[in-house]
Design an enzyme around this catalytic site. Structure first.
Site, PDB file in Angstrom:
ATOM      1  CD  GLU A   1      11.691  -6.345  -5.375  1.00 37.72           C
ATOM      2  OE1 GLU A   1      12.237  -5.649  -4.496  1.00 37.72           O
ATOM      3  OE2 GLU A   1      12.319  -6.848  -6.316  1.00 37.72           O
TER       4      GLU A   1
ATOM      5  CD  GLU B   1       9.217  -5.105  -8.496  1.00 33.66           C
ATOM      6  OE1 GLU B   1       9.251  -4.126  -7.722  1.00 33.66           O
ATOM      7  OE2 GLU B   1       8.156  -5.653  -8.856  1.00 33.66           O
TER       8      GLU B   1
ATOM      9  CB  CYS C   1      10.649  -1.698   1.278  1.00 35.80           C
ATOM     10  SG  CYS C   1      10.993  -1.084  -0.380  1.00 35.80           S
TER      11      CYS C   1
ATOM     12  CD1 TRP D   1      -0.618  -1.676   3.076  1.00 36.58           C
ATOM     13  CD2 TRP D   1       0.557   0.199   3.355  1.00 36.58           C
ATOM     14  NE1 TRP D   1       0.106  -1.803   4.235  1.00 36.58           N
ATOM     15  CE2 TRP D   1       0.832  -0.665   4.433  1.00 36.58           C
ATOM     16  CE3 TRP D   1       1.180   1.447   3.329  1.00 36.58           C
ATOM     17  CZ2 TRP D   1       1.705  -0.333   5.467  1.00 36.58           C
ATOM     18  CZ3 TRP D   1       2.057   1.787   4.344  1.00 36.58           C
ATOM     19  CH2 TRP D   1       2.310   0.904   5.398  1.00 36.58           C
ATOM     20  CG  ASN D   2       5.103   1.165   0.181  1.00 33.51           C
ATOM     21  OD1 ASN D   2       4.622   0.431  -0.677  1.00 33.51           O
ATOM     22  ND2 ASN D   2       6.380   1.161   0.488  1.00 33.51           N
TER      23      ASN D   2
HETATM   24  P1  NDP Z   1       1.472  -7.320   3.243  1.00 35.19           P
HETATM   25  O1  NDP Z   1       2.425  -8.442   3.130  1.00 35.19           O
HETATM   26  O2  NDP Z   1       0.562  -7.265   4.406  1.00 35.19           O
HETATM   27  O3  NDP Z   1       0.510  -7.282   1.941  1.00 35.19           O
HETATM   28  C1  NDP Z   1       1.010  -7.204   0.633  1.00 35.19           C
HETATM   29  C2  NDP Z   1      -0.051  -7.670  -0.340  1.00 35.19           C
HETATM   30  O4  NDP Z   1      -0.285  -9.069  -0.165  1.00 35.19           O
HETATM   31  C3  NDP Z   1      -1.399  -7.006  -0.151  1.00 35.19           C
HETATM   32  O5  NDP Z   1      -1.991  -6.810  -1.417  1.00 35.19           O
HETATM   33  C4  NDP Z   1      -2.154  -8.050   0.659  1.00 35.19           C
HETATM   34  O6  NDP Z   1      -3.543  -7.898   0.568  1.00 35.19           O
HETATM   35  C5  NDP Z   1      -1.663  -9.322   0.020  1.00 35.19           C
HETATM   36  N1  NDP Z   1      -1.771 -10.535   0.835  1.00 35.19           N
HETATM   37  C6  NDP Z   1      -1.902 -10.651   2.173  1.00 35.19           C
HETATM   38  N2  NDP Z   1      -1.897 -11.957   2.537  1.00 35.19           N
HETATM   39  C7  NDP Z   1      -1.746 -12.688   1.391  1.00 35.19           C
HETATM   40  C8  NDP Z   1      -1.658 -14.091   1.096  1.00 35.19           C
HETATM   41  N3  NDP Z   1      -1.704 -15.016   2.055  1.00 35.19           N
HETATM   42  N4  NDP Z   1      -1.502 -14.469  -0.197  1.00 35.19           N
HETATM   43  C9  NDP Z   1      -1.409 -13.561  -1.179  1.00 35.19           C
HETATM   44  N5  NDP Z   1      -1.499 -12.220  -0.965  1.00 35.19           N
HETATM   45  C10 NDP Z   1      -1.653 -11.787   0.308  1.00 35.19           C
HETATM   46  O7  NDP Z   1       2.344  -5.997   3.108  1.00 35.19           O
HETATM   47  P2  NDP Z   1       1.868  -4.487   3.318  1.00 35.19           P
HETATM   48  O8  NDP Z   1       0.809  -4.182   2.321  1.00 35.19           O
HETATM   49  O9  NDP Z   1       1.589  -4.280   4.767  1.00 35.19           O
HETATM   50  O10 NDP Z   1       3.166  -3.663   2.886  1.00 35.19           O
HETATM   51  C11 NDP Z   1       4.196  -3.352   3.742  1.00 35.19           C
HETATM   52  C12 NDP Z   1       5.361  -4.297   3.539  1.00 35.19           C
HETATM   53  O11 NDP Z   1       5.762  -4.295   2.189  1.00 35.19           O
HETATM   54  C13 NDP Z   1       6.591  -3.921   4.331  1.00 35.19           C
HETATM   55  O12 NDP Z   1       7.170  -5.060   4.914  1.00 35.19           O
HETATM   56  C14 NDP Z   1       7.538  -3.364   3.270  1.00 35.19           C
HETATM   57  O13 NDP Z   1       8.879  -3.459   3.603  1.00 35.19           O
HETATM   58  C15 NDP Z   1       7.178  -4.183   2.088  1.00 35.19           C
HETATM   59  N6  NDP Z   1       7.537  -3.504   0.849  1.00 35.19           N
HETATM   60  C16 NDP Z   1       8.617  -3.961   0.129  1.00 35.19           C
HETATM   61  C17 NDP Z   1       9.037  -3.300  -1.008  1.00 35.19           C
HETATM   62  C18 NDP Z   1      10.193  -3.797  -1.821  1.00 35.19           C
HETATM   63  O14 NDP Z   1      10.311  -3.413  -2.985  1.00 35.19           O
HETATM   64  N7  NDP Z   1      11.073  -4.631  -1.287  1.00 35.19           N
HETATM   65  C19 NDP Z   1       8.363  -2.082  -1.469  1.00 35.19           C
HETATM   66  C20 NDP Z   1       7.232  -1.711  -0.661  1.00 35.19           C
HETATM   67  C21 NDP Z   1       6.854  -2.398   0.463  1.00 35.19           C
HETATM   68  P3  NDP Z   1      -4.343  -6.878   1.556  1.00 35.19           P
HETATM   69  O15 NDP Z   1      -3.393  -5.841   2.024  1.00 35.19           O
HETATM   70  O16 NDP Z   1      -5.398  -6.321   0.699  1.00 35.19           O
HETATM   71  O17 NDP Z   1      -4.804  -7.714   2.679  1.00 35.19           O
END
Ligand code: NDP
Length: 487
Positions: free
Chosen positions: A248, A461, A282, A150-151
């Site tokens: 990621e 990426e 992140c 979501w960020n």
């Molecule tokens: P989440 O892991 O909670 O969610 C990421 C996505 O996965 C959302 O769309 C979520 O849906 C979905 N999801 C949740 N559970 C499952 C599952 N069991 N199977 C498949 N999909 C699932 O992350 P956040 O959204 O809270 O994002 C923050 C995190 O992302 C931080 O740890 C950050 O470091 C990382 N991040 C990494 C980046 C990178 O490039 N390395 C860049 C940006 C963020 P929903 O939210 O709708 O429940």
């Protein structure tokens, strides 16, 4: 006042679900519901796959240069609509418009433009073997899935669709439930740019919809951005039919400030790498290691600039440079980490509490927070917080700081500030992280591959290698001589 209801975007149009199930999306800066979104139920999921199948037939048959032209048209539309799209991102995420206006849409468009340029450059090889020869073809994988955090919602959708589509694949994208609108806008833009229906579908919902994408047998690859724990679940499900994965994930990245560093620049980097996007990035350098001889100078300047220059408030005000965190739940989580920091003996240099700015009194704000006297056993130093919380640690010896910086299961980013070029490179080469900066922090141009070491991720990426990761190599052996057969 009634709020809009958005449907799933399948095969070039909005499609109603059958279950009538919806979820609400709130503006993090006001705590008000701004719209509702229909969940992708089974009927939507079936339509998304059928559409993607059809989309793949059309898209993969196009000449790469034709795909390139369509992607470039989308880039033009993204840039033309920058302000409107930036505002959508601000309302969904709570981040300041001064950021979204110049970063989110533009860096998304840059990546699509970069891969549009690369699309027609993909070549195979040809090699003689005795009197015969073989050649190779780079072929797309088929139907891919993208799951976003979501960020940076629209930017993540661009970063995943750019390489996937340029290589001739189609993508079914699931944005985070907290920020679903940006991806829909991108889908509309792709259609307007002339992309065939079904090449980019958007399905909406929480973990169940994500799980469906990770288990569906017709999906060949999942590119996931999110938390380490979720990433592990996604990989496990993806193993059911041996899907390819890109992960990621999270980070707890170190920034090392040596005694010969330009301290003003190092403070700028530490502030950017902890407080930009209210700390929800992140790669943030949440562990700042400062050499003992410049420590006092560093923290005096850091405290003064943090207390003087942060403007929290209505994120749509262009002067505001600190927005609201994504949700009340996340605000509570970040405040919980701050309490742990205090309880475990870190010294609070500044911040350490929620904020209720006059122009956005109900928003989920947290003051930029800096802890000093931190040690590696503290929770705030070990775990990703994903909010504006910086831990400062002291070091004296180069080998010691490298060992301490590497003492984590994560390995996303790392930074070094030093005027000694040999030391800067020597240290960076020993840090176990995929995205490193010297005398800089956070920049991520389309040309540069990004991704994590250790549990911060798998695959990359951006950069040329990402295009390759959306292709598979077919070898074709051509017989030019008579077959030698014992039969
Ligand atoms: P989440 O892991 O909670 O969610 C990421 C996505 O996965 C959302 O769309 C979520 O849906 C979905 N999801 C949740 N559970 C499952 C599952 N069991 N199977 C498949 N999909 C699932 O992350 P956040 O959204 O809270 O994002 C923050 C995190 O992302 C931080 O740890 C950050 O470091 C990382 N991040 C990494 C980046 C990178 O490039 N390395 C860049 C940006 C963020 P929903 O939210 O709708 O429940």
């Amino acid at each position: 006042m009634t709020t809009p209801v958005y449907q799933n975007f399948i095969h070039g149009q909005f499609v109603p679900n059958q279950s009538k199930e919806t979820f609400a999306v709130k503006n993090p800066a006001t705590d008000e519901v701004i719209y509702h979104v229909e969940v992708a139920d089974e009927s939507i999921q079936e339509k998304a796959i059928a559409s993607a199948r059809e989309g793949f037939t059309a898209w993969s048959a196009m000449a790469p240069i034709e795909r390139s032209r369509i992607l470039n048209k989308a880039v033009y539309l993204l840039r033309e609509r920058n302000d409107e799209l930036a505002k959508i991102e601000v309302l969904d995420t709570g981040k300041p418009i001064q950021e979204a206006d110049c970063v989110d849409i533009q860096t998304g468009a840059d990546v699509i433009e970069y891969f549009a340029g690369l699309a027609p450059t993909q070549v195979g090889t040809q090699q003689p073997v005795a009197n015969d020869f073989f050649y190779t073809r780079k072929e797309p994988l088929g139907i891919c899935a993208g799951i976003g955090a979501w960020n940076y919602p629209l930017q993540i959708a661009c970063w995943k669709s750019g390489p996937a589509l340029a290589a001739g694949n189609v993508l079914i994208f699931k944005p985070s439930e907290e920020t679903p609108l940006g991806a829909i806008k991108l889908a509309e833009i792709f259609i307007e740019a002339g992309m065939p229906a079904g090449v980019f579908n958007v399905v909406q919902g929480a973990a169940e919809v994500g799980q469906w994408l990770t288990t569906h047998t017709e999906i060949e690859k999942v590119s996931f951005t999110g938390e380490v724990g979720t990433g592990k679940k996604v990989m496990q499900s993806a193993a059911s039919n041996l899907k390819d994965v890109t992960m990621e994930l999270g980070g707890k990245s170190p920034l090392i400030v040596f005694d010969d560093a330009d301290i003003t620049e190092a403070v700028s980097a530490a502030m950017l790498g902890n407080f930009y996007t209210q700390g929800e990035i992140c790669t943030n350098c949440t562990r700042v290691y400062v050499h003992k001889s410049v420590y006092t100078q560093f923290i005096n300047q850091l405290k003064a600039r943090t207390e003087a220059n942060i403007i929290a408030g209505d994120p749509l005000d262009p002067n505001v440079n600190l927005g609201a965190l994504i949700s009340k739940k996340h605000q509570d989580l970040v405040l919980g980490y701050i309490e742990k920091g205090k309880a475990e003996g870190a010294t609070l240099l500044t911040g350490g509490h929620a904020l209720s700015p006059e122009s956005a009194p109900n928003g989920y704000f947290v003051a930029p927070t800096i802890f000093t006297d931190c040690t590696e056993d503290m929770t705030i130093v070990k775990e990703e917080i994903f909010g504006p919380v910086m831990s400062v640690l002291v070091f004296e010896d180069e080998a010691d700081v490298i060992a301490r910086a590497n003492n984590t299961e994560l390995g996303l980013g790392a930074g070094v500030f030093s005027q000694n070029i040999q030391r800067a490179h020597r240290v960076i080469h020993q840090l176990k992280a995929g995205i490193c900066w010297i005398n800089s922090y956070g920049n991520s141009p389309a040309e540069m591959p990004v991704g994590g070491y250790k549990q911060s991720g798998i695959g990359r990426e951006n950069g040329i290698e990402t295009l390759n990761s959306y292709t598979q190599t077919k070898s074709v052996y051509v017989g030019m001589s008579q077959i030698e057969s014992p039969f």
